[in-house]
Design a protein around this motif. Structure first.
Motif, mmCIF file in Angstrom:
data_model
loop_
_atom_site.group_PDB
_atom_site.id
_atom_site.type_symbol
_atom_site.label_atom_id
_atom_site.label_comp_id
_atom_site.label_asym_id
_atom_site.label_seq_id
_atom_site.Cartn_x
_atom_site.Cartn_y
_atom_site.Cartn_z
ATOM 1 N N LYS A 41 -1.783 8.428 -0.866
ATOM 2 C CA LYS A 41 -3.019 7.825 -0.386
ATOM 3 C C LYS A 41 -3.598 6.945 -1.483
ATOM 4 C CE LYS A 41 -4.562 10.561 3.480
ATOM 5 N NZ LYS A 41 -4.699 9.376 4.353
ATOM 6 N N TYR B 145 1.536 12.537 -2.076
ATOM 7 C CA TYR B 145 1.961 13.508 -1.071
ATOM 8 C C TYR B 145 3.489 13.595 -1.176
ATOM 9 C CZ TYR B 145 -2.625 13.676 1.225
ATOM 10 O OH TYR B 145 -3.967 13.878 1.506
ATOM 11 N N TYR C 65 7.364 10.202 -1.928
ATOM 12 C CA TYR C 65 7.503 8.944 -1.189
ATOM 13 C C TYR C 65 6.281 8.578 -0.345
ATOM 14 C CZ TYR C 65 12.276 10.065 -2.530
ATOM 15 O OH TYR C 65 13.407 10.402 -3.258
ATOM 16 N N LYS C 66 5.205 9.297 -0.494
ATOM 17 C CA LYS C 66 3.971 8.989 0.236
ATOM 18 C C LYS C 66 2.797 9.149 -0.716
ATOM 19 C CE LYS C 66 4.858 12.477 2.764
ATOM 20 N NZ LYS C 66 4.701 13.622 3.679
ATOM 21 N N VAL D 23 3.422 3.656 1.941
ATOM 22 C CA VAL D 23 4.834 4.032 2.079
ATOM 23 C C VAL D 23 5.671 2.795 1.764
ATOM 24 C CG1 VAL D 23 4.534 5.975 3.666
ATOM 25 C CG2 VAL D 23 4.652 3.656 4.599
ATOM 26 N N ASN E 122 -2.740 5.115 3.636
ATOM 27 C CA ASN E 122 -1.480 5.682 3.159
ATOM 28 C C ASN E 122 -0.518 4.582 2.729
ATOM 29 O OD1 ASN E 122 -2.137 8.481 4.222
ATOM 30 N ND2 ASN E 122 -2.134 7.306 6.121
ATOM 31 N N PHE F 105 3.068 13.480 8.717
ATOM 32 C CA PHE F 105 2.717 12.445 7.733
ATOM 33 C C PHE F 105 1.791 13.031 6.668
ATOM 34 C CE2 PHE F 105 1.235 7.750 7.208
ATOM 35 C CZ PHE F 105 2.123 7.588 6.177
ATOM 36 N N THR F 106 0.593 12.469 6.499
ATOM 37 C CA THR F 106 -0.350 13.008 5.510
ATOM 38 C C THR F 106 -1.479 13.797 6.166
ATOM 39 O OG1 THR F 106 -1.573 10.922 5.529
ATOM 40 C CG2 THR F 106 0.121 11.175 3.835
ATOM 41 N N ILE G 227 7.158 6.489 -4.865
ATOM 42 C CA ILE G 227 6.059 5.678 -4.336
ATOM 43 C C ILE G 227 5.248 5.034 -5.461
ATOM 44 C CG2 ILE G 227 4.332 7.517 -4.188
ATOM 45 C CD1 ILE G 227 5.067 4.719 -1.586
ATOM 46 N N ASP H 177 8.810 12.093 8.160
ATOM 47 C CA ASP H 177 7.428 12.450 7.835
ATOM 48 C C ASP H 177 6.441 11.583 8.606
ATOM 49 O OD1 ASP H 177 8.691 14.081 6.053
ATOM 50 O OD2 ASP H 177 7.768 13.251 4.252
ATOM 51 N N ILE H 178 6.700 10.279 8.616
ATOM 52 C CA ILE H 178 5.792 9.333 9.269
ATOM 53 C C ILE H 178 5.643 9.671 10.747
ATOM 54 C CG2 ILE H 178 5.586 6.924 10.005
ATOM 55 C CD1 ILE H 178 6.793 6.194 7.224
ATOM 56 N N GLU I 55 -0.263 4.440 12.286
ATOM 57 C CA GLU I 55 0.503 5.682 12.205
ATOM 58 C C GLU I 55 0.969 6.070 13.614
ATOM 59 O OE1 GLU I 55 -1.505 8.835 9.980
ATOM 60 O OE2 GLU I 55 -2.941 7.331 9.287
#
Length: 557
Positions: free
Chosen positions: A39, A33, A36-37, A257, A255, A126-127, A16, A121-122, A95
Motif C-alpha cells: 500500500k 503485504y 509483491y504487494k 502491484v 495498492n 488481495f490486501t 515490490i 492474490d489480486i 480491484e
C-alpha cells in the motif's frame, strides 16, 4: 498457449520495492503485504501533490459478449508498451470482485501476457479492501437494526430503511430476505435485501474520497433511511461514521502491484460499471498522474456504462481531463452484435461483422461528444481473419478515426507498441484539452437521465414507473436534484434490453426506481431488469477452482 494462471505463476516478479523505485518511491512510503504487494502512504501523496500531471488515457470498449472482450488486457498491454518505447507509464486499475471471479467471467487481472500479478492474490483477498468495505457497510446496517431494537429514538421507519447489507459473492438467495426472526431479543422483524459489495455506496465513497477526512464526511452523509414523519436519517445521526472510517483506514490507501513485464500498476477500488460507477479510485488516478508521464486507466464494460460514468461522474468530481480514449473492439464482439451465436463466433463471418459494426460506430460518436480524441484498437484473437480485421480498419478509416491492432494477449507489451506510439503522437500534438462532461449540474433529474438515454444509448425517450416518479419527487424536494446520475443498466446492449444488439434505435428506456448516494454524491437510476445482487450461472467458475497440496491454485481463469 498456456492458461492465464500458468503464465502468471511462471512470471519473474520483482520485489515490490524494486517496482516502486521506477516511480521514485522509497520503502518508507510502502506498507508491504508480502514481497509483491504494497500500500502507498498518504505521506507520498502529500509529497508529490505539486508535481505536474501526466497525460491521462482512458481505455473503454464496445458492448461485450457475455465472456468479456479483454479491456483490462488491453490496458495492461498498453502500459507495458509505453515502458518498451521508453515512456514513464503507470497503470491504474480497479480491484476484482469475487462475484465474477467465481461466477461467469473468472479472474479480472488481464489475460495472456498482459496481466497484473500476483494474479491469484489480486483475484482473491488481495490486501483486504473488499472485506473492509463489506465490514464497514454491515456495521452501519447492524447499528440501524440495533437502534430499532433499543427503542428507536430517531423514529426510523423500518419500511423505509435504505441502506442494505452486502456480500462480495454472487448470491441470488439474498436478494430478498426477512431478518429479526426468533425471540424478541433477536431484533425487529422486517424485510431486507443484500447487494454485492462492489455496488454499495461505501465502495463508491472510497473511490471518490480525496483523503481520510473527506472519507469521514462522505460516510456521515449516507442516508440510512427515513423517519415516520419523512425526515432523512443519516449515518451521522447514528454516530457511525467514525467506526466505519476506522474499518476503512487501510482500505483507502492505494495498492501497488506490477505487470508480467514489471511495469508498475496502482490497483484500488472496484465498483461495477453496470450497477455502480465503474472506475478505480480518485486517489489512485490522481497519484498516478503525479508519478508518471502517462497514466492508463480503464472503466468497466462498454463505453455506454463505464466511460460515460468516468467522464460524467468521476472526472466531474475530481477535476480530471483525459487526453484521449482508447476504444477496444473485437471481431467476435462485432459479430455477436451482428447476431451471431456465441458458439459460432470463431468462424469467419464478415457480413455479420459489418452488420454489428454499427455498435462500434455508436460508441465512437458517443465518445467524440466529450471533445477528446478516440483511437480504436482491435483486440486480436487467434480466430480473427485478415478479412475481418480489414473490414474494421476500412470502417474506421471512413469514420476518420485512428485504428490499431493489438496483440497484447499473445505478445504482451510488444503487441501494443503501434498503439502506444499512436497515442504518444496524439499527446505530443495536443494543443488544448477540450474535454467537457455531457450535461450540467443544473438540469433536472429527468433531464439528466434523458440526456444520457438520447445522446449515449440512442433511445427516443424514458418511461418512469410509479416508484421512480415518487423517488424523483422525493429527491428533488430534498435538494438532491443537482447531483449527476449513475444509470444501472445491462452491459450487453445500448438499451435496457440485453437482447437488443447492434445499434438499437427508437426504443424507450424504463426506469424502475432511483435512490440517492448522498455520501458519494450521485443518484443511482435502476433501469430494465438490472439487479444489484447478481446470481451464479448454472456452471459457476468456482467449480473449476482448486488448490493443490503444495498451495498452488488452479482454475482461476
Amino acid at each position: 498457449m498456456k492458461t492465464d494462471i500458468e503464465i502468471a505463476q511462471q512470471a519473474e516478479k520483482l520485489h515490490i520495492g524494486k517496482v516502486a523505485e521506477q516511480l521514485g518511491i522509497e520503502n518508507d512510503d510502502l506498507e508491504f503485504y508480502g514481497k509483491y504487494k504494497a500500500k502507498l502512504s498518504f505521506d507520498l501523496i502529500e509529497r508529490v501533490k505539486n508535481n505536474k500531471d501526466g497525460k491521462l488515457i482512458l481505455v473503454t470498449a464496445i458492448n461485450p459478449t457475455p465472456a468479456g472482450e479483454g479491456k483490462t488486457t488491453m490496458t495492461v498491454g498498453l502500459g507495458q508498451a509505453f515502458s518498451k518505447i521508453g515512456k514513464k507509464a503507470l497503470i491504474a486499475l480497479r480491484e476484482p470482485s469475487l462475484g465474477p471471479t467465481f461466477g461467469v467471467k473468472g479472474g479480472a487481472a488481464g489475460g495472456g501476457y498482459s496481466q497484473v500479478v500476483p494474479m491469484e492474490d489480486i483475484n482473491l483477498h488481495f490486501t483486504g479492501d473488499m472485506h473492509a468495505i463489506t465490514s464497514a457497510n454491515n456495521l452501519l446496517c447492524a447499528m440501524v437494526d440495533n437502534h430499532l431494537q433499543q427503542g428507536n429514538e430517531l423514529q426510523i421507519d423500518p419500511k423505509r430503511i435504505m441502506v442494505k447489507r452486502v456480500l462480495d459473492i454472487n448470491d441470488r438467495a439474498l436478494r430478498n430476505v426477512v431478518i429479526g426472526l426468533g425471540e424478541k431479543v433477536d431484533g425487529v422483524v422486517r424485510q431486507d435485501s443484500f447487494m454485492i459489495t462492489v455496488a454499495c455506496e461505501i465502495m463508491a465513497i472510497l473511490c471518490l474520497a480525496s483523503d481520510l477526512d473527506d472519507l469521514k464526511v462522505r460516510l456521515s452523509k449516507i442516508i440510512v433511511g427515513y423517519s415516520y414523519d419523512g425526515k432523512i436519517i443519516t449515518a451521522a445521526d447514528l454516530k457511525a461514521q467514525g467506526a466505519m472510517a476506522v474499518l476503512l483506514k487501510d482500505a483507502i490507501k492505494p495498492n501497488l502491484v506490477q505487470t508480467l513485464e514489471n511495469t508498475p500498476c496502482i490497483m484500488h477500488g472496484g465498483p461495477f460499471a453496470n450497477i455502480a460507477h465503474g472506475c478505480n479510485s480518485v486517489i489512485a488516478t490522481k497519484l498516478a498522474l503525479k508519478l508518471a508521464d502517462y497514466t492508463i486507466t480503464e472503466a468497466g464494460f462498454g463505453a455506454d456504462l463505464g466511460a460515460e460514468k468516468f467522464l460524467d461522474i468521476k472526472c466531474r468530481f475530481a477535476g480530471l481531463k483525459p487526453s484521449m480514449v482508447v476504444l477496444v473492439a473485437t471481431c467476435r464482439s462485432l459479430k455477436y452484435n451482428g447476431v451471431v451465436k456465441k458458439e459460432e463466433l470463431k468462424t469467419e463471418n464478415v457480413e455479420a461483422l459489418k452488420k454489428g459494426i454499427v455498435n462500434l460506430e455508436k460508441h465512437i460518436e458517443n465518445l467524440q461528444q466529450y471533445g477528446i480524441p478516440v483511437v480504436v484498437t482491435i483486440n486480436h484473437f487467434y480466430a480473427d481473419t485478415d478479412a475481418e480485421i480489414q473490414a474494421i480498419m476500412d470502417f474506421c478509416a471512413k469514420k476518420g478515426v485512428s485504428c490499431c491492432v493489438s496483440k497484447a494477449f499473445e505478445k504482451g507489451g510488444e503487441g501494443s507498441i503501434e498503439l502506444a506510439k499512436k497515442l504518444v503522437e496524439i499527446a505530443e500534438t495536443e494543443t488544448e484539452n477540450k474535454f467537457a462532461p455531457l450535461y450540467g449540474d443544473d438540469l433536472s433529474i429527468k433531464e439528466k437521465i434523458e440526456t444520457i438515454v438520447k445522446k449515449i444509448y440512442g433511445g427516443s425517450g424514458v418511461h418512469y414507473e410509479p416508484a421512480a416518479e415518487k423517488a424523483i419527487k422525493l429527491l428533488t424536494d430534498n435538494g438532491f436534484d443537482k447531483m449527476p446520475v449513475c444509470c444501472a443498466k445491462t452491459q450487453y446492449s445500448l438499451s435496457d434490453d440485453p437482447t437488443k444488439l447492434g445499434r438499437p434505435e427508437n426504443f424507450t428506456l424504463t426506469v424502475r426506481d432511483l435512490y440517492v448516494n448522498a455520501g458519494a454524491g450521485f443518484i443511482t437510476v435502476l433501469t430494465g431488469k438490472i439487479m444489484t445482487m447478481p446470481g451464479l450461472p448454472k456452471v459457476p467458475a468456482a467449480e473449476k477452482v482448486d488448490i493443490l497440496s503444495d498451495g498452488t491454485i488452479e482454475g482461476l481463469f
